[in-house]
Motif scaffolding. Structure first.
Motif, PDB file in Angstrom:
ATOM      1  N   ASP A  11      -7.241  19.468   0.625  1.00  0.00           N
ATOM      2  CA  ASP A  11      -7.197  20.910   0.322  1.00  0.00           C
ATOM      3  C   ASP A  11      -7.580  21.781   1.610  1.00  0.00           C
ATOM      4  OD1 ASP A  11      -6.630  20.224  -2.153  1.00  0.00           O
ATOM      5  OD2 ASP A  11      -8.482  20.798  -3.122  1.00  0.00           O
ATOM      6  N   HIS A  12      -8.378  21.165   2.481  1.00  0.00           N
ATOM      7  CA  HIS A  12      -8.819  21.947   3.438  1.00  0.00           C
ATOM      8  C   HIS A  12      -8.703  21.384   4.854  1.00  0.00           C
ATOM      9  CE1 HIS A  12     -10.688  24.527   0.434  1.00  0.00           C
ATOM     10  NE2 HIS A  12     -11.504  23.663   0.195  1.00  0.00           N
ATOM     11  N   ALA A  13      -7.526  20.686   4.941  1.00  0.00           N
ATOM     12  CA  ALA A  13      -7.148  19.800   6.169  1.00  0.00           C
ATOM     13  C   ALA A  13      -6.102  20.864   6.843  1.00  0.00           C
ATOM     14  CB  ALA A  13      -6.626  18.534   5.758  1.00  0.00           C
ATOM     15  N   PRO A  14      -6.325  20.740   8.264  1.00  0.00           N
ATOM     16  CA  PRO A  14      -7.021  19.763   8.969  1.00  0.00           C
ATOM     17  C   PRO A  14      -8.457  20.014   9.339  1.00  0.00           C
ATOM     18  CG  PRO A  14      -5.565  20.996  10.363  1.00  0.00           C
ATOM     19  CD  PRO A  14      -5.233  21.279   9.185  1.00  0.00           C
ATOM     20  N   LYS A  15      -8.751  21.456   9.049  1.00  0.00           N
ATOM     21  CA  LYS A  15     -10.065  22.216   9.849  1.00  0.00           C
ATOM     22  C   LYS A  15     -11.362  21.414   9.491  1.00  0.00           C
ATOM     23  CE  LYS A  15     -12.713  26.397  10.061  1.00  0.00           C
ATOM     24  NZ  LYS A  15     -12.900  27.965   9.635  1.00  0.00           N
ATOM     25  N   GLU A  16     -11.521  21.402   8.186  1.00  0.00           N
ATOM     26  CA  GLU A  16     -12.656  20.597   7.563  1.00  0.00           C
ATOM     27  C   GLU A  16     -12.800  19.211   7.992  1.00  0.00           C
ATOM     28  OE1 GLU A  16     -15.282  22.226   6.392  1.00  0.00           O
ATOM     29  OE2 GLU A  16     -13.918  24.111   6.640  1.00  0.00           O
ATOM     30  N   VAL A  17     -11.726  18.721   8.008  1.00  0.00           N
ATOM     31  CA  VAL A  17     -11.389  17.067   8.437  1.00  0.00           C
ATOM     32  C   VAL A  17     -11.864  17.052   9.701  1.00  0.00           C
ATOM     33  CG1 VAL A  17     -10.081  15.139   8.824  1.00  0.00           C
ATOM     34  CG2 VAL A  17      -9.662  16.647   6.825  1.00  0.00           C
ATOM     35  N   ILE A  18     -11.424  17.709  10.797  1.00  0.00           N
ATOM     36  CA  ILE A  18     -12.034  17.756  11.997  1.00  0.00           C
ATOM     37  C   ILE A  18     -13.328  18.181  12.461  1.00  0.00           C
ATOM     38  CG2 ILE A  18     -11.141  18.521  14.418  1.00  0.00           C
ATOM     39  CD1 ILE A  18      -9.127  16.617  12.896  1.00  0.00           C
ATOM     40  N   LEU A  19     -13.884  19.046  11.703  1.00  0.00           N
ATOM     41  CA  LEU A  19     -15.236  19.657  11.811  1.00  0.00           C
ATOM     42  C   LEU A  19     -16.070  18.542  11.268  1.00  0.00           C
ATOM     43  CD1 LEU A  19     -15.117  23.235  10.470  1.00  0.00           C
ATOM     44  CD2 LEU A  19     -14.803  22.316  12.838  1.00  0.00           C
ATOM     45  N   GLY A  20     -15.596  17.712  10.367  1.00  0.00           N
ATOM     46  CA  GLY A  20     -16.802  16.371  10.082  1.00  0.00           C
ATOM     47  C   GLY A  20     -16.431  15.563  10.910  1.00  0.00           C
ATOM     48  N   VAL A  21     -15.247  15.416  11.604  1.00  0.00           N
ATOM     49  CA  VAL A  21     -15.056  14.281  12.640  1.00  0.00           C
ATOM     50  C   VAL A  21     -15.921  14.557  13.877  1.00  0.00           C
ATOM     51  CG1 VAL A  21     -13.634  13.074  14.500  1.00  0.00           C
ATOM     52  CG2 VAL A  21     -13.056  13.551  11.965  1.00  0.00           C
ATOM     53  N   ASN A  22     -15.955  15.917  14.131  1.00  0.00           N
ATOM     54  CA  ASN A  22     -16.861  16.539  15.479  1.00  0.00           C
ATOM     55  C   ASN A  22     -18.040  15.849  15.210  1.00  0.00           C
ATOM     56  OD1 ASN A  22     -14.439  17.582  16.781  1.00  0.00           O
ATOM     57  ND2 ASN A  22     -14.828  19.613  15.838  1.00  0.00           N
ATOM     58  N   ARG A  23     -18.532  16.208  13.929  1.00  0.00           N
ATOM     59  CA  ARG A  23     -20.188  15.978  13.737  1.00  0.00           C
ATOM     60  C   ARG A  23     -20.385  14.334  13.719  1.00  0.00           C
ATOM     61  NH1 ARG A  23     -22.798  17.413   7.787  1.00  0.00           N
ATOM     62  NH2 ARG A  23     -24.791  16.332   8.080  1.00  0.00           N
ATOM     63  N   ALA A  24     -19.635  13.757  13.200  1.00  0.00           N
ATOM     64  CA  ALA A  24     -19.812  12.439  12.986  1.00  0.00           C
ATOM     65  C   ALA A  24     -19.884  11.721  14.603  1.00  0.00           C
ATOM     66  CB  ALA A  24     -18.751  11.549  12.292  1.00  0.00           C
ATOM     67  N   ILE A  25     -18.872  12.266  15.529  1.00  0.00           N
ATOM     68  CA  ILE A  25     -18.832  11.809  16.769  1.00  0.00           C
ATOM     69  C   ILE A  25     -20.038  11.759  17.398  1.00  0.00           C
ATOM     70  CG2 ILE A  25     -17.620  12.002  19.083  1.00  0.00           C
ATOM     71  CD1 ILE A  25     -16.173  10.207  17.471  1.00  0.00           C
ATOM     72  N   LYS A  26     -20.616  12.844  17.189  1.00  0.00           N
ATOM     73  CA  LYS A  26     -22.132  13.334  18.011  1.00  0.00           C
ATOM     74  C   LYS A  26     -23.277  12.364  17.028  1.00  0.00           C
ATOM     75  CE  LYS A  26     -20.954  17.915  18.723  1.00  0.00           C
ATOM     76  NZ  LYS A  26     -21.303  19.444  18.485  1.00  0.00           N
ATOM     77  N   ALA A  27     -23.316  12.123  15.955  1.00  0.00           N
ATOM     78  CA  ALA A  27     -24.188  11.466  15.151  1.00  0.00           C
ATOM     79  C   ALA A  27     -24.011   9.930  15.371  1.00  0.00           C
ATOM     80  CB  ALA A  27     -24.081  11.777  13.534  1.00  0.00           C
ATOM     81  N   PHE A  28     -22.815   9.396  15.694  1.00  0.00           N
ATOM     82  CA  PHE A  28     -22.808   7.921  15.594  1.00  0.00           C
ATOM     83  C   PHE A  28     -22.188   7.619  17.098  1.00  0.00           C
ATOM     84  CE2 PHE A  28     -22.024   9.150  11.088  1.00  0.00           C
ATOM     85  CZ  PHE A  28     -23.285   8.961  10.696  1.00  0.00           C
ATOM     86  N   PRO A  29     -22.922   7.080  18.261  1.00  0.00           N
ATOM     87  CA  PRO A  29     -22.269   6.914  19.195  1.00  0.00           C
ATOM     88  C   PRO A  29     -21.512   5.683  19.374  1.00  0.00           C
ATOM     89  CG  PRO A  29     -24.778   6.609  19.351  1.00  0.00           C
ATOM     90  CD  PRO A  29     -24.268   7.224  18.034  1.00  0.00           C
ATOM     91  N   ASP A  30     -21.561   4.637  18.366  1.00  0.00           N
ATOM     92  CA  ASP A  30     -20.764   3.494  18.133  1.00  0.00           C
ATOM     93  C   ASP A  30     -19.475   3.688  17.451  1.00  0.00           C
ATOM     94  OD1 ASP A  30     -21.968   4.129  15.744  1.00  0.00           O
ATOM     95  OD2 ASP A  30     -22.176   1.883  15.090  1.00  0.00           O
ATOM     96  N   ILE A  31     -18.819   4.871  17.164  1.00  0.00           N
ATOM     97  CA  ILE A  31     -17.832   5.034  16.417  1.00  0.00           C
ATOM     98  C   ILE A  31     -16.730   5.656  17.402  1.00  0.00           C
ATOM     99  CG2 ILE A  31     -18.790   5.175  14.146  1.00  0.00           C
ATOM    100  CD1 ILE A  31     -17.832   8.055  14.296  1.00  0.00           C
ATOM    101  N   GLU A  32     -15.439   5.191  17.203  1.00  0.00           N
ATOM    102  CA  GLU A  32     -14.331   5.965  17.757  1.00  0.00           C
ATOM    103  C   GLU A  32     -13.433   6.332  16.695  1.00  0.00           C
ATOM    104  OE1 GLU A  32     -12.133   3.843  20.513  1.00  0.00           O
ATOM    105  OE2 GLU A  32     -13.935   2.644  21.396  1.00  0.00           O
TER     106      GLU A  32
END
Length: 335
Positions: A11-32
């Motif tokens: 319902d809130h794509a793409p904004k909320e999806v991308i904000l979640g991705v931004n946070r995950a990329i910072k939190a987990f250095p082992d993911i792409e």
């Protein structure tokens, strides 16, 4: 590891999806992350990072689309390309907050089912009063089920609870109308007989009224019943919070009281929000497929990514495949 993400689903794509991705990329250095969707819609919210890639597509699957038809006809849809990336070995897992039926069809027909699994199951972790949560499956992948399907659900749920949630000897319960062994319909009676013969920690029947008290770590049922339980829990929680809001804003005295307990009410709301535990895993598929809630915010997307990462790290699909193969060998030997 590389995670494929449907940037246009929800319902809130793409904004909320991308904000979640931004946070995950910072939190987990082992993911792409590989994001599938409209580049012009994704870019304004995406923080520049060399571990994030965008695969542009204008096509997407709508919430109103018929699932199987959409998967077959919309070959360039963001969800389809996401699933194909996993099937082709270009990504290790996928996440979408889009059309649930379409994602299940994509998981089944594109990513593929684990050998020996008769029917995949949709399995979210639901909240409990003590904050630990419990896994429940199936919650809608299949309306009907056979006793053998419930047995496979129990095995898959036990593996996930142990490997990903870190629970030693997870308690497996069979949802029923009473705790006595002989209670229930033909499905639950036959499933009970199968479950008590396994090596998993089966604790017997559990009732719906006890679910939020963490009566079991994993609860199995057919998809029709499970989906009704989920929708009842969602509706009850929403109504209770709406009633509390109405009471606390009804007069000045209550407004003052609300100010005193505001932080506690916020904590309670988080405790009862199952998106805090991640999305619903589609168990029985060859690679992790995570269904985030349709109304997911950035936090829910982050938790779904964390969940997919944990499933990849603990090799959950392969562990399930080995367990099912062992079960089949025992069955054939007994026969």
């Amino acid at each position: 590891m590389k995670l494929a993400i449907d940037a246009m689903g929800g319902d809130h794509a793409p904004k909320e999806v991308i904000l979640g991705v931004n946070r995950a990329i910072k939190a987990f250095p082992d993911i792409e992350a590989v994001l599938f969707g409209r580049k012009d819609a994704i870019t304004p919210f995406l923080e520049t990072n060399d571990r994030v890639q965008i695969v542009h597509t204008d096509e997407l699957i709508e919430a109103t689309d018929e699932p199987v038809r959409a998967i077959k006809r919309k070959k360039q849809a963001s969800m389809v390309l996401m699933a194909k990336a996993v099937a082709d070995g270009e990504a290790d897992a996928c996440i979408s907050a889009g059309n649930t039926g379409a994602l299940m069809a994509a998981g089944l027909f594109i990513v593929g089912r684990i050998k020996g699994i008769e029917r995949p199951a949709l399995a979210p972790t639901l909240p409990t009063a003590n904050g630990k949560g419990f896994l429940m499956l199936d919650l809608g992948a299949n309306a009907d089920a056979k006793p053998e399907h419930l047995l496979q659900y129990a095995i898959m749920g036990s593996i996930y609870a142990e490997k990903v949630r870190g629970i030693d000897k997870p308690r497996i319960g069979l949802l029923n109308i009473g705790t006595e062994k002989k209670k229930g319909n033909e499905l639950t009676k036959r499933a009970y007989d199968l479950l008590e013969k396994t090596d998993i920690h089966f604790i017997g029947n559990v009732e719906a009224r006890d679910l939020l008290e963490c009566v079991a770590d994993v609860v199995v049922t057919d998809g029709f019943t499970g989906n009704m339980v989920l929708k009842t829990m969602e509706g009850t929680a929403s109504t209770i919070f709406a009633m509390l809001k109405s009471v606390f804003t009804s007069n000045l005295k209550n407004k003052v009281a609300a100010g005193l307990v505001k932080s506690d009410l916020v904590d309670l709301r988080h405790l009862m929000d199952y998106t805090e535990y991640g999305g619903a895993g589609l168990f029985g598929i060859r690679s992790p497929v995570i269904k985030a809630h349709g109304s997911s915010n950035a936090n829910a997307i982050f938790n779904a990514i964390r969940q997919a990462r944990d499933m990849v790290n603990h090799d959950v699909p392969n562990t399930i495949q080995k367990a099912i193969a062992t079960l089949q060998d025992k069955t054939e030997t007994a026969e």
